[in-house]
Scaffold this motif. Structure first.
Motif, short mmCIF file in Angstrom:
data_model
loop_
_atom_site.label_atom_id
_atom_site.label_comp_id
_atom_site.label_asym_id
_atom_site.label_seq_id
_atom_site.Cartn_x
_atom_site.Cartn_y
_atom_site.Cartn_z
N ASP A 185 0.75 -1.18 0.11
CA ASP A 185 -0.06 -0.01 0.12
C ASP A 185 1.05 1.24 0.05
O ASP A 185 1.74 1.22 0.89
CB ASP A 185 -0.87 0.00 1.12
N VAL A 186 0.62 2.13 -0.94
CA VAL A 186 1.47 3.33 -0.99
C VAL A 186 0.63 4.57 -1.03
O VAL A 186 -0.54 4.77 -1.68
CB VAL A 186 2.12 3.24 -2.44
N SER A 187 0.93 5.80 -0.21
CA SER A 187 0.32 7.09 -0.22
C SER A 187 1.57 8.16 -0.58
O SER A 187 2.61 8.10 0.05
CB SER A 187 -0.41 7.30 1.16
N ILE A 188 1.29 8.81 -1.38
CA ILE A 188 2.20 10.06 -1.62
C ILE A 188 1.33 11.25 -1.67
O ILE A 188 0.32 11.54 -2.41
CB ILE A 188 2.76 9.85 -3.15
N TRP A 189 1.92 12.18 -0.89
CA TRP A 189 1.51 13.82 -0.76
C TRP A 189 2.43 14.49 -1.64
O TRP A 189 3.73 14.48 -1.52
CB TRP A 189 1.70 14.21 0.70
N PRO A 236 7.47 16.38 -3.92
CA PRO A 236 6.84 15.05 -2.97
C PRO A 236 7.24 15.77 -1.63
O PRO A 236 8.24 16.12 -1.04
CB PRO A 236 7.74 14.01 -3.19
N MET A 237 5.98 15.74 -0.61
CA MET A 237 6.02 16.09 0.71
C MET A 237 6.14 14.85 1.52
O MET A 237 6.78 14.99 2.69
CB MET A 237 4.85 16.96 0.98
N ARG A 238 5.71 13.80 1.12
CA ARG A 238 5.44 12.46 2.06
C ARG A 238 5.18 11.35 1.45
O ARG A 238 4.58 11.45 0.43
CB ARG A 238 4.42 12.76 2.93
N MET A 269 8.51 8.23 5.07
CA MET A 269 9.60 9.38 4.39
C MET A 269 8.85 10.81 4.38
O MET A 269 7.97 10.91 3.68
CB MET A 269 10.08 8.83 3.44
N VAL A 270 9.35 11.84 5.19
CA VAL A 270 8.78 12.97 4.99
C VAL A 270 9.82 13.90 4.44
O VAL A 270 11.03 13.89 4.80
CB VAL A 270 8.37 13.61 6.34
N PHE A 271 9.43 14.64 3.39
CA PHE A 271 10.66 15.51 2.56
C PHE A 271 10.51 17.06 3.10
O PHE A 271 9.12 17.43 3.17
CB PHE A 271 10.61 15.43 1.21
#
Length: 59
Positions: free
Chosen positions: A13-17, A24-26, A38-40
């Protein structure tokens, strides 16, 4: 994703903000064995938090 998490034998399962500027933020991903987040925040800087002993396991 394979470069980040290696070989996958099941589903992940993948979520991308993503910010309005496309940066990409998270990134969150999980499978049956692990949950990773991972938070950028800033380009050109690197930081990380070391997990507690109770959060570390051998695979």
């Amino acid at each position: 994703m394979l470069e980040l998490i290696g070989d996958v034998s099941g589903s992940v399962d993948v979520s991308i903000w993503v910010g309005r500027d496309g940066f990409p933020m998270r990134l969150d991903f999980s499978d049956e064995k692990a949950d990773v987040s991972m938070v950028f925040s800033e380009l050109g800087e690197t930081s990380f938090e070391i997990p507690g002993e109770d959060e570390i396991t051998d695979l």
